[in-house]
Write an enzyme that holds these catalytic residues in place. Structure first.
Site, PDB file in Angstrom:
ATOM      1  N   TYR A   1       0.888  -1.192   0.156  1.00 46.39           N
ATOM      2  CA  TYR A   1      -0.013   0.107   0.015  1.00 46.39           C
ATOM      3  C   TYR A   1       0.879   1.220   0.075  1.00 46.39           C
ATOM      4  CZ  TYR A   1      -5.061  -0.491   0.190  1.00 46.39           C
ATOM      5  OH  TYR A   1      -6.264  -0.929  -0.049  1.00 46.39           O
TER       6      TYR A   1
ATOM      7  N   ASP B   1      -8.307  13.702 -24.179  1.00 50.33           N
ATOM      8  CA  ASP B   1      -8.331  12.353 -23.965  1.00 50.33           C
ATOM      9  C   ASP B   1      -7.568  11.560 -25.147  1.00 50.33           C
ATOM     10  OD1 ASP B   1      -8.799   9.816 -23.467  1.00 50.33           O
ATOM     11  OD2 ASP B   1     -10.871  10.029 -22.833  1.00 50.33           O
TER      12      ASP B   1
ATOM     13  N   LYS C   1      -3.530   0.948 -24.841  1.00 51.95           N
ATOM     14  CA  LYS C   1      -3.795   0.798 -26.171  1.00 51.95           C
ATOM     15  C   LYS C   1      -2.717   1.002 -27.006  1.00 51.95           C
ATOM     16  CE  LYS C   1      -8.683   2.403 -24.853  1.00 51.95           C
ATOM     17  NZ  LYS C   1      -8.569   3.227 -23.554  1.00 51.95           N
TER      18      LYS C   1
ATOM     19  N   GLU D   1      -0.659   4.818  -0.299  1.00 53.29           N
ATOM     20  CA  GLU D   1      -1.299   6.163  -0.543  1.00 53.29           C
ATOM     21  C   GLU D   1      -0.343   7.329  -0.394  1.00 53.29           C
ATOM     22  OE1 GLU D   1      -4.860   5.947   1.960  1.00 53.29           O
ATOM     23  OE2 GLU D   1      -5.302   3.998   1.054  1.00 53.29           O
TER      24      GLU D   1
HETATM   25  N1  DSN Z   1     -13.252   0.527 -23.789  1.00 61.41           N
HETATM   26  C1  DSN Z   1     -12.530   1.591 -24.535  1.00 61.41           C
HETATM   27  C2  DSN Z   1     -12.488   1.245 -25.815  1.00 61.41           C
HETATM   28  O1  DSN Z   1     -12.657   0.347 -26.371  1.00 61.41           O
HETATM   29  O2  DSN Z   1     -12.239   2.256 -26.694  1.00 61.41           O
HETATM   30  C3  DSN Z   1     -12.587   3.325 -24.367  1.00 61.41           C
HETATM   31  O3  DSN Z   1     -12.918   3.166 -22.833  1.00 61.41           O
END
Ligand code: DSN
Length: 418
Positions: free
Chosen positions: A51, A197, A226, A53
């Protein structure tokens, strides 16, 4: 996984089955990727036991001698990779990161402006079913029907009329370059905070294959898993001290407790990988592959939203093919081509059974595939969708044949980390 296999063989078998599935499938889900073995190893460490925090040097638990170093390395690498003054690597994922932006700059009931979900925005940009749409006053922009692109004059008009305190640009199904300078000008004009974003395009920004929001957006929010090819996590970045303090307080203690230190370590590893020349080449190849796939699909009569792509993502409306997005995505999955069904702008169908599918090239590019393979994948998508529109028997035949060919392709391009 010898311990897992002996303690819980059921889960161990399922993990192995998922690994096999990932190895055998052409991953075309635009928000997914394959992490490296190094990133994978960092997530499975004893750091999960701790932990912490607070922030490096200012924690609420003892025993931070090592964790402070790890988090500081992750922060420094994020700052250096994206060219920002401040980075917070603690948000658990994209939605909590975006919620922290609200917490930092808005009070309940304040107006937020974001791209509508059916046009390519994200739930957390003020969509009605999200807490951000229920607890704040959302106003939305979309894309033009004739171009499939954001109309910055319309964005400005809505902003001047509604006077949002926060504007989000970016989203989850935007195939075109985001005009950060134009959004920044509008935000300045109405006195709003601009949040970019970049969850989908972070790896492209890091690799120089998409313009950066740095110098334009007040706050940058991103997931790390991503195109950036890291573990499931998120980051918030800013250039001004004032915004950095507000964001840090919003993440902890505003919204979260202890950061997930094993994820922080894996983010640090992914950021190191993303700073290499190899990653730059990867980012450019992701875009080249998306272009090649888009060209192949367009040549085969698919209706691509905005007519093509500038990034890793293709959104297509299957209405002219006489088939819905959901049955198409399901048939493609059975053929070893993994996509997701998706609403398209001005969709007349419901979100759970929409008109489109969304495709991305981050995963296949991580496997080393190039433009030639993209054209082959485009042909397979066409064969399955066209057969499906003709009927069950035709579809079964096409799915079986394509699946065999997909297996041959995936065996030639092993996925990283598997
Ligand atoms: N779930 C994501 C996507 O597939 O683009 C976005 O949060």
């Amino acid at each position: 996984m010898s311990s897992l296999s002996s303690v819980d063989p059921q889960i161990a078998e399922l993990v192995k089955a998922e690994e096999r599935r990932q190895a055998d499938t052409v991953k075309l889900i635009a928000s997914e990727n394959y992490v490296s073995k190094a990133v994978l190893e960092a997530t499975g460490t004893v750091l999960t036991n701790k932990y912490s925090e607070g922030y490096p040097g200012k924690r609420y638990y003892e025993g931070q001698q090592v964790i402070d170093q790890i988090e500081t390395i992750a922060i420094d690498r994020a700052k250096s990779l994206f060219g920002v003054n401040h980075a917070n690597v603690q948000p658990y994922s994209g939605s909590p990161a975006n919620l922290a932006v609200y917490m930092a700059f808005l009070s309940p009931g304040d107006t937020v402006m974001g791209m509508g979900l059916p046009f390519g925005g994200h739930l957390t940009h003020g969509w009605s079913v999200s807490a951000t749409g229920k607890w704040f006053n959302p106003v939305r922009y979309g894309v033009r029907k004739d171009t499939g692109r954001v109309d910055m004059d319309e964005v400005r008009e809505i902003a001047l009329r509604e006077r949002p305190k926060l504007i989000f640009c970016g989203g989850t199904a935007i195939p075109r370059t985001i005009d950060f300078p134009a959004f920044a000008e509008i935000a300045r004009e109405v006195g709003a905070v601009l949040a970019a974003d970049i969850a989908h395009i972070a790896g492209l920004v890091a690799g120089g294959a998409h313009p950066s929001p740095v110098g334009h957006a007040d706050v940058i929010s991103t997931t790390t898993h991503k195109t950036l090819r890291g573990p499931r996590g998120a980051m918030l970045m800013a250039t001004s001290d004032e915004h950095a303090t507000a964001l840090n307080k919003a993440v902890f203690p505003g919204l979260q407790g202890g950061p997930h230190n094993h994820t922080t370590a894996a983010i640090a590893v992914a950021l190191k990988e993303a700073a290499t020349e190899e990653f730059k080449a990867y980012a450019h190849q992701v875009v080249a592959n998306a272009r090649a796939l888009a060209e192949e699909l367009a040549a085969r009569g698919f209706d691509l939203v905005s007519g093509g792509t500038d990034n890793h993502l293709i959104l297509m409306d299957l209405t002219p093919k006489g088939i819905g997005g959901k049955p198409a995505a399901q048939a493609l999955d059975r053929a070893g081509l993994e996509t997701n069904y998706n609403t398209v702008p001005f969709d007349t169908r419901k979100p759970f059974d929409p008109s489109g599918i969304r495709i991305g090239t981050a995963g296949v590019t991580s496997r080393g595939m190039g433009e030639g393979e993209m054209r082959q994948i485009g042909a397979w998508i066409d064969q399955v969708v066209t057969a499906l529109a003709k009927g069950e028997d035709e579809a079964e035949h096409a799915i079986t044949r394509v699946l065999g060919e997909v297996r041959e392709l995936t065996s030639r391009f092993p996925a990283p980390g598997l």
